[in-house]
Design an enzyme around this catalytic site. Structure first.
Site, PDB file in Angstrom:
ATOM      1  N   ASP A   7       0.850  -1.194   0.000  1.00 51.03           N
ATOM      2  CA  ASP A   7       0.000   0.000   0.000  1.00 51.03           C
ATOM      3  C   ASP A   7       0.891   1.251   0.000  1.00 51.03           C
ATOM      4  OD1 ASP A   7      -1.970   2.000   0.812  1.00 51.03           O
ATOM      5  OD2 ASP A   7      -3.174   0.342   1.578  1.00 51.03           O
ATOM      6  N   THR A  48      -6.679   3.955  -1.759  1.00 51.66           N
ATOM      7  CA  THR A  48      -6.524   2.527  -1.485  1.00 51.66           C
ATOM      8  C   THR A  48      -7.618   1.663  -2.125  1.00 51.66           C
ATOM      9  OG1 THR A  48      -5.355   2.964   0.548  1.00 51.66           O
ATOM     10  CG2 THR A  48      -6.433   0.836   0.397  1.00 51.66           C
ATOM     11  N   ASN A  69     -12.243   5.492  -0.957  1.00 51.15           N
ATOM     12  CA  ASN A  69     -12.315   4.680   0.264  1.00 51.15           C
ATOM     13  C   ASN A  69     -13.693   4.844   0.887  1.00 51.15           C
ATOM     14  OD1 ASN A  69      -9.660   3.929  -0.020  1.00 51.15           O
ATOM     15  ND2 ASN A  69      -8.891   5.544   1.327  1.00 51.15           N
ATOM     16  N   LYS A 130      -6.019  -3.793   6.233  1.00 53.07           N
ATOM     17  CA  LYS A 130      -7.258  -3.047   5.976  1.00 53.07           C
ATOM     18  C   LYS A 130      -8.317  -3.957   5.365  1.00 53.07           C
ATOM     19  CE  LYS A 130      -4.658   1.152   4.784  1.00 53.07           C
ATOM     20  NZ  LYS A 130      -4.373   2.129   3.715  1.00 53.07           N
ATOM     21  N   ASP A 131      -9.564  -3.787   5.793  1.00 47.79           N
ATOM     22  CA  ASP A 131     -10.646  -4.615   5.237  1.00 47.79           C
ATOM     23  C   ASP A 131     -10.745  -4.460   3.725  1.00 47.79           C
ATOM     24  OD1 ASP A 131     -11.686  -1.999   5.392  1.00 47.79           O
ATOM     25  OD2 ASP A 131     -13.473  -2.560   6.543  1.00 47.79           O
ATOM     26  N   ASP A 277       1.732   2.480   3.893  1.00 52.46           N
ATOM     27  CA  ASP A 277       0.778   3.579   3.717  1.00 52.46           C
ATOM     28  C   ASP A 277       0.669   4.400   4.995  1.00 52.46           C
ATOM     29  OD1 ASP A 277      -1.349   4.939   2.109  1.00 52.46           O
ATOM     30  OD2 ASP A 277      -2.586   4.263   3.784  1.00 52.46           O
ATOM     31  N   HIS A 281       2.011   8.211   5.244  1.00 57.41           N
ATOM     32  CA  HIS A 281       1.124   9.324   5.608  1.00 57.41           C
ATOM     33  C   HIS A 281       1.709  10.132   6.762  1.00 57.41           C
ATOM     34  CE1 HIS A 281      -2.416   8.949   3.132  1.00 57.41           C
ATOM     35  NE2 HIS A 281      -2.531   7.666   3.397  1.00 57.41           N
ATOM     36  N   ASP A 324      -1.286   0.203  -4.761  1.00 57.28           N
ATOM     37  CA  ASP A 324      -2.604   0.795  -5.029  1.00 57.28           C
ATOM     38  C   ASP A 324      -2.520   2.265  -5.439  1.00 57.28           C
ATOM     39  OD1 ASP A 324      -1.653   1.402  -2.507  1.00 57.28           O
ATOM     40  OD2 ASP A 324      -3.580   1.135  -1.494  1.00 57.28           O
ATOM     41  N   HIS A 478      -2.168  11.264  -0.835  1.00 60.94           N
ATOM     42  CA  HIS A 478      -2.241  10.920  -2.253  1.00 60.94           C
ATOM     43  C   HIS A 478      -3.680  11.131  -2.692  1.00 60.94           C
ATOM     44  CE1 HIS A 478      -3.986   7.238  -0.544  1.00 60.94           C
ATOM     45  NE2 HIS A 478      -3.009   7.330   0.344  1.00 60.94           N
TER      46      HIS A 478
HETATM   47 ZN   LIG Z   1      -3.170   6.128   2.027  1.00 63.06          ZN
END
Ligand SMILES: [Zn+2]
Length: 538
Positions: A7, A48, A69, A130-131, A277, A281, A324, A478
């Site tokens: 990610d 994502t 998202n 992450k789901d 990710d 961030h 992603d 992003h």
């Molecule tokens: Zn992100």
């Protein structure tokens, strides 16, 4: 078939840090696989869920329906996520968690097609922190998806897939594998001079870390400011590289216990590492922390590939690697460097649009101003705020109808006002995008069109100038149509693939049709990518 995703992983990470990789991780993928150096997402927003909704469907968000998202669900007036599903329950999560499923994914995946082709004998499993990153690449007809619960510290799933977790998952969770990282100290893997050369100093002024129990300098001690394991700690763990290790060991368990790759029917495992990710961030793409997380995920991938080699054989395994989306430099850093970095405040945007609408639709200055509710708003802490999600604005159709306002003219008025706000480069109206009144040779217009799904997207789509963030308080992020967000690795390795470095233009939408060609199955329903024939054995 194994899909590995990191990610928020820009293509340039493979080059900037490449000399420090181990022999059997990224270096092996680049040596034994086909690697495209010019692979870009051709959609925006680059987030994502849209990325994960693209890589195994070969479809843009315009066809997968995964436009962000989160987005505004007009029917309920609520903000929803790409995978939340109130009709299912979580398994292994806390009582307050809402269920998740792939029910909003409109396109089939490579895994779905493999299951159709084998009367369901193919097994398809998705794994991530992450789901959305576990669920979307696996698809709607997958056997299972598993993700990390920040309320329980378990690997969880939902009743979409089964009524209870498999026994091996319960066994994995019973050992409390996340808890062993409580108080773990995250240090650099290598001497600091390697980092100074490639990522600069550890604590530049633009790295503003406000998280409890953390600073912007190494070492980072993972507690979340809590006295013991619990939600605060599990959140802090997300921002460390250690969840990669957790996912890698869970993936080994899945391969073993589900007997993936053990019979004649091809199985699919999709594994998306999320730590990069979170770390990107918090510290940005030009930070020592980000660099260290790349070096660490390289080693985690090496371990996984060694395991797959021992258990299944890499010569029997088709592997795809991608990301992603990328990430932009921290705006304050981009400003210092003269690149025009800035943050555009939502308040500035809405006051400019509001004044323009007032001048046009309330020229006599009546009070109350009838145009005050023309943009769709919601109540937050007793204040009415305009909807702004994924740089999409939503109109209040009821108010426009009430006052007999022409929606086409109104859209143009909103966009004309929006582009007068410093830092806003473009604005596309819903009508323009739906009529195809955009140019496919204009990169930005095309990417906006590929990210637009009528039933879910807004009524005006904004694009900032490069290096500028709109209404974002997060340190680095992003979402834009620019190279720093779109340029990602695309690597395919395995039987039928000629290893090499390929300079042809490619995109993550090409992965699913190329895998389908290699597997000799029907491509996913909305596959729009190109079969990367330059690397395929005839
Ligand atoms: Zn992100």
């Amino acid at each position: 078939m194994l899909l590995i995703v990191v990610d928020q992983f820009r293509y340039d990470y493979l080059e900037r840090f490449g000399d420090l990789f181990v022999a059997n991780g990224f270096r092996r993928l680049m040596r034994d696989g086909a690697s495209w150096t010019q692979s870009n997402y051709d959609h925006m927003p680059t987030y994502t869920a849209p990325g994960h909704g693209t890589m195994m469907t070969g479809a843009y968000p315009a066809e997968s329906g995964i436009i962000g998202n989160e987005w505004l669900d007009r029917a309920s007036g609520k903000r929803i996520t790409s995978v939340t599903d109130e009709s299912v329950k979580v398994l292994g999560g806390g009582p307050s968690e809402v269920g998740s499923s792939p029910s909003r994914l409109m396109a089939s995946t490579v895994g779905d097609e493999l299951r159709l082709a084998t009367s369901d004998r193919a097994k398809v499993i998705g794994i991530s922190v992450k789901d959305r990153s576990a669920i979307l690449p696996a698809g709607r007809h997958a056997n299972a998806a598993y993700w990390f619960s920040t309320t329980t510290g378990n690997m969880e799933s939902s009743t979409y897939y089964f009524t209870q977790l498999p026994a091996w998952v319960n066994t994995f969770n019973a050992a409390r594998p996340a808890d062993k990282y409580f108080g773990a100290k995250w240090e650099r893997l290598l001497p600091e001079k390697e980092y100074l050369r490639r990522a600069g100093p550890d604590s530049p002024p633009w790295e503003t870390v406000s998280a409890r129990g953390d600073t912007n300098a190494f070492p980072h001690v993972v507690t979340g400011g809590a006295p013991g394991p619990g939600t605060d700690f599990y959140w802090a763990l997300d921002y460390s590289p250690f969840t990669n290790e957790l996912l890698e060991s869970f993936a080994e368990q899945a391969i073993t216990n589900e007997q993936l790759g053990q019979d004649d029917d091809t199985d699919v495992l999709t594994l998306s590492f999320s730590a990069n990710d979170y770390i990107g961030h918090r510290y940005g793409p030009y930070s020592q922390e980000l660099m260290d997380s790349v070096l660490r995920v390289d080693r985690d991938i090496a371990k996984l590939l060694d395991f797959v080699d021992a258990r299944v054989g890499l010569s029997n395994t088709l592997i795809a690697f991608t990301a992603d989306h990328g990430v932009a430099p921290i705006p304050e850093q981009a400003a210092v460097l003269g690149l025009g970095g800035a943050r555009i405040q939502a308040a500035t945007l809405f006051s400019t649009i509001g004044k323009a609408l007032s001048a046009r639709y309330n020229p006599q200055g009546k009070s109350p101003d009838p145009s005050a509710d023309y943009l769709l708003r919601f109540k937050e802490a007793n204040t009415m705020r305009e909807w702004l999600i994924n740089s999409n604005l939503y109109f209040n159709y009821d108010a426009l109808r009430r006052d007999g306002v022409n929606v086409d003219e109104f859209s143009q008025a909103v966009c004309a006002a929006a582009v007068t706000v410093p830092g806003i480069a473009r604005c596309f109206t819903r009508i323009q995008l739906m009529r195809g009144a955009t140019s496919i040779t204009d990169l930005i217009e095309r990417r906006a069109l590929h990210g637009f799904y009528p039933a879910r997207s807004g009524d005006a789509v904004l694009v900032t100038e490069p290096f500028k963030y709109l209404a974002e308080t997060i340190t680095a992020t992003h979402g834009s149509p620019y190279s720093y967000d779109t340029h990602v690795p695309t690597i395919i390795m395995g039987p039928g693939v000629n290893a090499g470095r390929y300079l042809e233009a490619a995109a993550p939408t090409d992965i699913a049709p190329t895998l389908s060609a290699l597997l000799r199955i029907t491509p996913p329903s909305n596959s729009t990518g190109r079969v990367l024939i330059e690397a395929l054995k005839k």
